[in-house]
Enzyme design. Structure first.
Site, short mmCIF file in Angstrom:
data_model
loop_
_atom_site.label_atom_id
_atom_site.label_comp_id
_atom_site.label_asym_id
_atom_site.label_seq_id
_atom_site.Cartn_x
_atom_site.Cartn_y
_atom_site.Cartn_z
N PRO A 98 20.51 -3.36 -14.13
CA PRO A 98 20.43 -4.08 -15.29
C PRO A 98 21.49 -3.99 -16.49
O PRO A 98 22.45 -3.01 -16.21
CB PRO A 98 18.93 -3.73 -15.87
N ALA A 151 16.19 -5.56 -22.21
CA ALA A 151 16.72 -5.19 -20.96
C ALA A 151 16.05 -6.24 -20.04
O ALA A 151 15.09 -7.11 -20.21
CB ALA A 151 16.48 -3.88 -20.39
N ASN A 152 16.83 -6.46 -18.78
CA ASN A 152 16.38 -7.04 -17.55
C ASN A 152 15.92 -6.03 -16.61
O ASN A 152 16.23 -4.83 -16.63
CB ASN A 152 17.68 -7.69 -16.96
N ARG A 153 14.97 -6.63 -15.92
CA ARG A 153 14.14 -5.86 -14.72
C ARG A 153 15.36 -5.94 -13.61
O ARG A 153 15.87 -6.92 -13.22
CB ARG A 153 13.05 -6.51 -14.36
N VAL A 159 11.50 -11.23 -16.16
CA VAL A 159 12.45 -10.41 -16.18
C VAL A 159 13.28 -9.89 -17.34
O VAL A 159 14.01 -9.01 -17.18
CB VAL A 159 13.77 -11.49 -15.45
#
Lengths: 233, 233
Positions: A27, A39-41, B35
Site C-alpha cells: 500500500p 491507507a489502502n489495504r 479498500v
C-alpha cells in the site's frame, strides 16, 4: 504454455536474463499528522511474489515497496517508501527498465495538509479532511517517452464492474496490460494467499483460475517474457 | 522497588494471580470503503508486551488487538478487532476485570460514510472526507459504574506538551493513571523496541529511563500489582 510448464519445473531460469525489471508492491500511507494516515489495504504478497519470480527468471529486479509486514524477497533490490509521491520518486530513480509491473495499491488521494504536530481532539467538531489527488504512477511511467519501459503493466483491483474498469484503465493510462482482480468484502484476496486474475491487453483478455499468488507471479513473468521476446523479434 | 526487582529475576510470578486483566493494543483501522481506511500508527509492541507481562505475573488476560503484524502473546486470550467501535465492544464483552490498561492507539475519528463499493477516481474533485468522533474507550471504561475495573490506566502519545496533555487526560477521563510517551517524527518509539514513559497519577508523577518495551511492561505490571494490593488493604 510450454514456457510456463518449463518454468514451473525450473526453480531458476534465464527467461528474463539481462532484463531490468521494476515492480511496485504494497500500500501507500498518506500522513495527515505524525500519528495518523490514510491507507489502502494491501499485504504486498502479490507484488513481492512477482519481484521474486522475476529474479528467479534471471532479471535484475528493483522492488519499490510501501509499508508491509512481509520480508524483502531474496535476490531483489528493495526500496522502502511510504507515500505515493515517495513511490513515484523511487520508481523514476530506478529507470530505465525493460519491464514495469505496478502491483502496489497506491492511494489515489492524500490529505491536503500533513500537520507537523498531532491534531488534538478539543471537544469541538472533528477536523474536515480535504483530499488532493496523488500522482498517477502507472500513467506517468507509461508516458515516459524515450525512457518508457518496453512493457508497462498495471493492476486493477475493483469491487464491482471489474472488467469494464480494467479495460478503461488500460486505455486511459496507455499501458500494455492490466491484471484485473476482484477484491472487497466478499473476497479473501486482500491479505490472502490466493488470487484470481484476468489479463487484459490491447489484443484481448485471458482469465486464469484461482492460483496461489506465487503461481500468478510465475505465470505473469512467463507471459511478460513472451511479450518481450515477441517485441524483440 | 523490591517487587520490581523480584519480578525481574522471576520469569513467572504470582503478583497478579487471581486477577483479571484487559489490555488493548495496536491501532484501529477506520474504513472509508472496502479498500481504504484511516489509521493510527502503532506496532502493538508495547501493548502486547504488557499483556504478556500480566500473564507472566499470573493474571487471567484478555488482549483486544487492532490490526498488527506481530504474533499473539502466549498465555493470553487475544481478540482481533479492526475499528474503535469493535474494540469497545470487545472490551465491554470482556468485563468485569480488576485492571484495564488501554495501550491501543485508538483513532479519535472515523469517516462518516463507509462506502459499500470502492470509491472511484472519476477525474473530478477528490471526495471530501467528513469525519465523526469515535467512542472514547478509556473514558467509557473509567465510568462503567459498578463494573468499573479497580484500576483503569490509559496511554497518552503526544508530539508536544506531553505532560500537560497527559495530566488533562487523567482528569478528563477519570482514570487512575496515564502512561505518557513522546512520539512523532523525531522519535523512534512508534514501531521501535524502546520506550521512555512518564507515569502520571492523582498522587504525582514518575519518569522512567528509556527501556525496552518488555521492561516498561514488566515495571508497569509490578506498579499495578502494588496499587491493587494497596487498594485491597
Amino acid at each position: 504454455k510450454a514456457i510456463e510448464d518449463a518454468l514451473a519445473e525450473t526453480p531458476a531460469s534465464t527467461l528474463l536474463a539481462g532484463q531490468k525489471v521494476i515492480v511496485t508492491s504494497g500500500p501507500t500511507h498518506e500522513p495527515l499528522d505524525p500519528v495518523r494516515y490514510l491507507a489502502n489495504r494491501s499485504s504486498g504478497k502479490q507484488g513481492h511474489a512477482i519481484a521474486a519470480a522475476a529474479a528467479a527468471a534471471g532479471a535484475d529486479v528493483v522492488l519499490v515497496s510501501g509499508p508491509v509486514a512481509i520480508a524483502d524477497p531474496p535476490g531483489v533490490t528493495t526500496r522502502h517508501v511510504e507515500t505515493a509521491r515517495d513511490m513515484l520518486a523511487a520508481v523514476t530513480e530506478a529507470l530505465p527498465a525493460d519491464l514495469f509491473i505496478g502491483a502496489a495499491a497506491v492511494a489515489d488521494w492524500r490529505p491536503l495538509i500533513d500537520a507537523d504536530e498531532k491534531i488534538k481532539k478539543n471537544g469541538g467538531a472533528p477536523p474536515s479532511l480535504t483530499l488532493v489527488e496523488n500522482p498517477d504512477i502507472l500513467a506517468t511511467i507509461a508516458k515516459t517517452g524515450p525512457h518508457r519501459p518496453k512493457l508497462v503493466i498495471g493492476f486493477a483491483a475493483e469491487t464491482q464492474a471489474l472488467l469494464d474498469h480494467a479495460r478503461s484503465k488500460l486505455e486511459r493510462k496507455q499501458c500494455d496490460m492490466i491484471v484485473a482482480n476482484h477484491v472487497g468484502r466478499g473476497s479473501d484476496v486482500m491479505g490472502g494467499d490466493f488470487n484470481q486474475v484476468t489479463l487484459l491487453s490491447h489484443s484481448g483478455e485471458e482469465s486464469w483460475p484461482p492460483l496461489r499468488k506465487e503461481d500468478v507471479a510465475r505465470r505473469l513473468i512467463a507471459t511478460c517474457a513472451n511479450l518481450l521476446a515477441e517485441q524483440a523479434e
